[in-house]
Design a protein around this motif. Structure first.
Motif, PDB file in Angstrom:
ATOM      1  N   SER A  28      -3.359   6.877   6.097  1.00 52.79           N
ATOM      2  CA  SER A  28      -2.485   7.732   6.894  1.00 52.79           C
ATOM      3  C   SER A  28      -1.769   6.929   7.977  1.00 52.79           C
ATOM      4  CB  SER A  28      -3.288   8.859   7.544  1.00 52.79           C
ATOM      5  OG  SER A  28      -3.832   9.701   6.558  1.00 52.79           O
ATOM      6  N   THR A  29      -2.491   6.031   8.619  1.00 51.67           N
ATOM      7  CA  THR A  29      -1.894   5.185   9.658  1.00 51.67           C
ATOM      8  C   THR A  29      -0.826   4.270   9.080  1.00 51.67           C
ATOM      9  OG1 THR A  29      -3.961   5.237  10.913  1.00 51.67           O
ATOM     10  CG2 THR A  29      -2.415   3.464  11.440  1.00 51.67           C
ATOM     11  N   VAL A  30      -1.129   3.650   7.947  1.00 46.61           N
ATOM     12  CA  VAL A  30      -0.184   2.740   7.306  1.00 46.61           C
ATOM     13  C   VAL A  30       1.084   3.476   6.883  1.00 46.61           C
ATOM     14  CG1 VAL A  30       0.200   1.358   5.210  1.00 46.61           C
ATOM     15  CG2 VAL A  30      -1.857   1.015   6.577  1.00 46.61           C
ATOM     16  N   ILE A  31       0.932   4.641   6.271  1.00 44.70           N
ATOM     17  CA  ILE A  31       2.090   5.417   5.813  1.00 44.70           C
ATOM     18  C   ILE A  31       2.951   5.817   7.014  1.00 44.70           C
ATOM     19  CG2 ILE A  31       2.852   7.548   4.679  1.00 44.70           C
ATOM     20  CD1 ILE A  31       1.661   5.412   2.777  1.00 44.70           C
ATOM     21  N   LYS A  32       2.326   6.264   8.084  1.00 37.19           N
ATOM     22  CA  LYS A  32       3.063   6.667   9.283  1.00 37.19           C
ATOM     23  C   LYS A  32       3.804   5.471   9.889  1.00 37.19           C
ATOM     24  CE  LYS A  32       3.955   9.137  13.040  1.00 37.19           C
ATOM     25  NZ  LYS A  32       4.872  10.209  13.122  1.00 37.19           N
ATOM     26  N   GLN A  33       3.145   4.310   9.962  1.00 35.08           N
ATOM     27  CA  GLN A  33       3.780   3.124  10.540  1.00 35.08           C
ATOM     28  C   GLN A  33       4.907   2.599   9.653  1.00 35.08           C
ATOM     29  OE1 GLN A  33       0.473   0.447  11.088  1.00 35.08           O
ATOM     30  NE2 GLN A  33      -0.012   1.245  13.121  1.00 35.08           N
ATOM     31  N   THR A  34       4.715   2.637   8.355  1.00 33.90           N
ATOM     32  CA  THR A  34       5.698   2.079   7.426  1.00 33.90           C
ATOM     33  C   THR A  34       6.919   2.975   7.262  1.00 33.90           C
ATOM     34  OG1 THR A  34       3.883   1.045   6.220  1.00 33.90           O
ATOM     35  CG2 THR A  34       5.986   1.114   5.110  1.00 33.90           C
ATOM     36  N   THR A  35       6.694   4.288   7.179  1.00 35.28           N
ATOM     37  CA  THR A  35       7.797   5.204   6.873  1.00 35.28           C
ATOM     38  C   THR A  35       8.297   6.001   8.075  1.00 35.28           C
ATOM     39  OG1 THR A  35       6.373   7.091   6.309  1.00 35.28           O
ATOM     40  CG2 THR A  35       6.891   5.517   4.535  1.00 35.28           C
ATOM     41  N   GLY A  36       7.437   6.131   9.081  1.00 30.37           N
ATOM     42  CA  GLY A  36       7.806   6.953  10.234  1.00 30.37           C
ATOM     43  C   GLY A  36       7.419   8.416  10.075  1.00 30.37           C
ATOM     44  N   TYR A  37       6.839   8.771   8.934  1.00 24.76           N
ATOM     45  CA  TYR A  37       6.430  10.148   8.677  1.00 24.76           C
ATOM     46  C   TYR A  37       4.965  10.183   8.261  1.00 24.76           C
ATOM     47  CZ  TYR A  37      11.389  11.208   8.687  1.00 24.76           C
ATOM     48  OH  TYR A  37      12.695  11.337   9.057  1.00 24.76           O
ATOM     49  N   PRO A  38       4.258  11.261   8.613  1.00 21.56           N
ATOM     50  CA  PRO A  38       2.851  11.370   8.226  1.00 21.56           C
ATOM     51  C   PRO A  38       2.671  11.479   6.710  1.00 21.56           C
ATOM     52  CG  PRO A  38       3.436  13.017   9.889  1.00 21.56           C
ATOM     53  CD  PRO A  38       4.705  12.377   9.429  1.00 21.56           C
TER      54      PRO A  38
ATOM     55  N   PHE B 107       1.036   4.064  -2.828  1.00 20.26           N
ATOM     56  CA  PHE B 107       0.819   5.474  -2.488  1.00 20.26           C
ATOM     57  C   PHE B 107       1.901   6.341  -3.124  1.00 20.26           C
ATOM     58  CE2 PHE B 107       2.446   8.833   0.337  1.00 20.26           C
ATOM     59  CZ  PHE B 107       1.448   9.776   0.145  1.00 20.26           C
ATOM     60  N   PHE B 108       3.170   5.930  -2.991  1.00 18.62           N
ATOM     61  CA  PHE B 108       4.258   6.731  -3.552  1.00 18.62           C
ATOM     62  C   PHE B 108       4.181   6.789  -5.074  1.00 18.62           C
ATOM     63  CE2 PHE B 108       6.346   6.181   0.638  1.00 18.62           C
ATOM     64  CZ  PHE B 108       6.523   7.524   0.906  1.00 18.62           C
ATOM     65  N   ASP B 109       3.762   5.713  -5.709  1.00 20.89           N
ATOM     66  CA  ASP B 109       3.564   5.737  -7.159  1.00 20.89           C
ATOM     67  C   ASP B 109       2.513   6.788  -7.526  1.00 20.89           C
ATOM     68  OD1 ASP B 109       5.410   3.703  -7.541  1.00 20.89           O
ATOM     69  OD2 ASP B 109       3.885   2.126  -7.702  1.00 20.89           O
ATOM     70  N   LEU B 110       1.397   6.791  -6.793  1.00 21.70           N
ATOM     71  CA  LEU B 110       0.341   7.773  -7.052  1.00 21.70           C
ATOM     72  C   LEU B 110       0.808   9.188  -6.727  1.00 21.70           C
ATOM     73  CD1 LEU B 110      -2.827   5.958  -5.668  1.00 21.70           C
ATOM     74  CD2 LEU B 110      -2.331   6.510  -8.057  1.00 21.70           C
ATOM     75  N   LEU B 111       1.530   9.341  -5.640  1.00 19.45           N
ATOM     76  CA  LEU B 111       2.021  10.663  -5.246  1.00 19.45           C
ATOM     77  C   LEU B 111       2.890  11.269  -6.340  1.00 19.45           C
ATOM     78  CD1 LEU B 111       2.367  12.935  -3.189  1.00 19.45           C
ATOM     79  CD2 LEU B 111       4.197  11.584  -2.130  1.00 19.45           C
ATOM     80  N   LEU B 112       3.788  10.475  -6.886  1.00 14.88           N
ATOM     81  CA  LEU B 112       4.655  10.991  -7.940  1.00 14.88           C
ATOM     82  C   LEU B 112       3.885  11.300  -9.218  1.00 14.88           C
ATOM     83  CD1 LEU B 112       7.818   8.799  -7.368  1.00 14.88           C
ATOM     84  CD2 LEU B 112       7.451  11.197  -6.740  1.00 14.88           C
ATOM     85  N   GLN B 113       2.747  10.669  -9.374  1.00 17.60           N
ATOM     86  CA  GLN B 113       1.923  10.912 -10.561  1.00 17.60           C
ATOM     87  C   GLN B 113       1.018  12.139 -10.393  1.00 17.60           C
ATOM     88  OE1 GLN B 113      -0.338   7.422 -11.571  1.00 17.60           O
ATOM     89  NE2 GLN B 113      -1.260   8.361 -13.357  1.00 17.60           N
ATOM     90  N   TYR B 114       0.524  12.384  -9.174  1.00 17.94           N
ATOM     91  CA  TYR B 114      -0.508  13.407  -8.974  1.00 17.94           C
ATOM     92  C   TYR B 114      -0.135  14.562  -8.049  1.00 17.94           C
ATOM     93  CZ  TYR B 114      -3.719  10.129 -11.180  1.00 17.94           C
ATOM     94  OH  TYR B 114      -4.344   9.293 -12.068  1.00 17.94           O
TER      95      TYR B 114
ATOM     96  N   CYS C 181      -8.509   2.476  -2.688  1.00 16.19           N
ATOM     97  CA  CYS C 181      -9.676   1.758  -2.157  1.00 16.19           C
ATOM     98  C   CYS C 181      -9.548   1.464  -0.662  1.00 16.19           C
ATOM     99  CB  CYS C 181      -9.928   0.465  -2.937  1.00 16.19           C
ATOM    100  SG  CYS C 181     -10.218   0.754  -4.683  1.00 16.19           S
ATOM    101  N   VAL C 182      -9.082   2.442   0.086  1.00 14.60           N
ATOM    102  CA  VAL C 182      -9.023   2.360   1.541  1.00 14.60           C
ATOM    103  C   VAL C 182      -9.497   3.695   2.098  1.00 14.60           C
ATOM    104  CG1 VAL C 182      -7.129   0.669   1.590  1.00 14.60           C
ATOM    105  CG2 VAL C 182      -6.601   3.109   1.633  1.00 14.60           C
ATOM    106  N   THR C 183      -9.677   3.759   3.413  1.00 12.73           N
ATOM    107  CA  THR C 183     -10.063   5.031   4.015  1.00 12.73           C
ATOM    108  C   THR C 183      -8.828   5.902   4.191  1.00 12.73           C
ATOM    109  OG1 THR C 183      -9.761   4.291   6.298  1.00 12.73           O
ATOM    110  CG2 THR C 183     -11.957   3.930   5.300  1.00 12.73           C
ATOM    111  N   ALA C 184      -9.049   7.193   4.258  1.00 13.72           N
ATOM    112  CA  ALA C 184      -7.939   8.129   4.446  1.00 13.72           C
ATOM    113  C   ALA C 184      -7.256   7.883   5.786  1.00 13.72           C
ATOM    114  CB  ALA C 184      -8.441   9.563   4.351  1.00 13.72           C
TER     115      ALA C 184
ATOM    116  N   LEU D 123       0.833  -1.201   0.000  1.00 15.66           N
ATOM    117  CA  LEU D 123       0.000   0.000   0.000  1.00 15.66           C
ATOM    118  C   LEU D 123       0.874   1.259   0.000  1.00 15.66           C
ATOM    119  CD1 LEU D 123      -3.003   0.652   0.008  1.00 15.66           C
ATOM    120  CD2 LEU D 123      -2.900   0.744   2.501  1.00 15.66           C
ATOM    121  N   THR D 124       1.952   1.232   0.767  1.00 20.65           N
ATOM    122  CA  THR D 124       2.871   2.369   0.822  1.00 20.65           C
ATOM    123  C   THR D 124       3.534   2.585  -0.530  1.00 20.65           C
ATOM    124  OG1 THR D 124       3.267   2.014   3.175  1.00 20.65           O
ATOM    125  CG2 THR D 124       4.910   3.307   1.979  1.00 20.65           C
ATOM    126  N   ARG D 125       3.980   1.515  -1.157  1.00 24.40           N
ATOM    127  CA  ARG D 125       4.605   1.633  -2.482  1.00 24.40           C
ATOM    128  C   ARG D 125       3.615   2.192  -3.503  1.00 24.40           C
ATOM    129  NH1 ARG D 125       9.350  -1.193  -3.014  1.00 24.40           N
ATOM    130  NH2 ARG D 125       9.022  -1.760  -5.192  1.00 24.40           N
TER     131      ARG D 125
END
Length: 174
Positions: free
Chosen positions: A106-116, A77-84, A99-102, A73-75
Motif C-alpha cells: 500500500s505504501t509503495v503504490i501510494k508513493q509510486t502513483t500518488g493514489y492509494p 500489482f497492476f498486472d495482478l489487478l487486471l487479472q483478479y 510476497c510482501v506485506t499489505a 512492484l507497482t507494475r
C-alpha cells in the motif's frame, strides 16, 4: 523478443519497416470477402507482429529502461489487478501474491502513483461495472455476480458511493 516491449513500449521504426507495415495494413483492409479471408488477414497480422518483434531485437541494452524495486512492484500489482479485479479486492491478496506485506505494498503504490491501492482496485471495478452496464444487457444482479459482490444491494451501494448514481440510473441516463 517482445519482453523488451514491457520496458521500452515506444519503438522508433525505421522508414522501410514503417512503410511495409502501412502496406500490410492497407492489404488487411482490402480483404473483406471470400472463404479464406480470415486466413489471409491472420497471416498479414502475423507478418506485422514479426516485423515489430524483429525491430525489438535491434534495441541496444542502453536504450532499455530499468525500473526501481517500487516501480517493478507497482507494475506487477497492476498486472495482478487486471487479472483478479473481478474476484479480489483486498490489499492482502495482492500483497500475498507479490510476497510482501499489505502495508508495504500500500505504501509503495501510494508513493509510486500518488493514489492509494484500494482506490486503484475500486476504480477498476467501477470501470468494469460501467462497461457491463453500457455494453451488455446483463441485469444488475448478473453484473453484481460477475464482479463477485455478495449481494446485488452491496453492488448498488458500492456503485452509488463511487459514481453518485445507482447502476440502473447510470445505464438509463448517463
Amino acid at each position: 523478443m517482445l519482453k523488451k516491449a514491457d520496458v521500452c513500449p515506444c519503438l522508433q521504426l525505421d522508414d522501410l519497416v514503417s512503410e511495409d507495415i502501412k502496406a500490410l495494413c492497407k492489404m488487411i483492409k482490402r480483404y473483406n470477402e471470400g472463404i479464406s479471408v480470415g486466413l489471409v488477414k491472420n497471416a498479414l497480422m502475423h507478418s506485422i507482429i514479426f516485423m515489430v518483434s524483429s525491430s525489438y531485437e535491434r534495441i541496444e541494452h542502453a536504450e532499455v529502461q530499468t525500473y526501481s524495486r517500487p516501480e517493478v512492484l507497482t507494475r506487477r500489482f497492476f498486472d495482478l489487478l487486471l487479472q483478479y479485479y473481478q474476484t479480489e479486492r483486498a490489499a492482502s491478496f495482492y500483497a500475498d501474491r507479490l510476497c510482501v506485506t499489505a502495508k508495504y505494498l500500500s505504501t509503495v503504490i501510494k508513493q509510486t502513483t500518488g493514489y492509494p491501492l484500494l482506490s486503484w482496485v475500486y476504480d477498476v471495478v467501477v470501470l468494469a461495472a460501467k462497461r457491463y452496464l453500457k455494453t451488455t444487457s446483463l441485469t444488475i444482479q448478473q453484473v453484481s455476480e460477475a464482479l463477485n459482490f455478495s449481494t446485488p444491494s452491496s453492488f448498488v451501494r458500492f456503485f452509488r458511493q463511487r459514481t453518485g448514481y445507482t447502476p440502473l440510473e447510470y445505464r438509463n441516463k448517463v
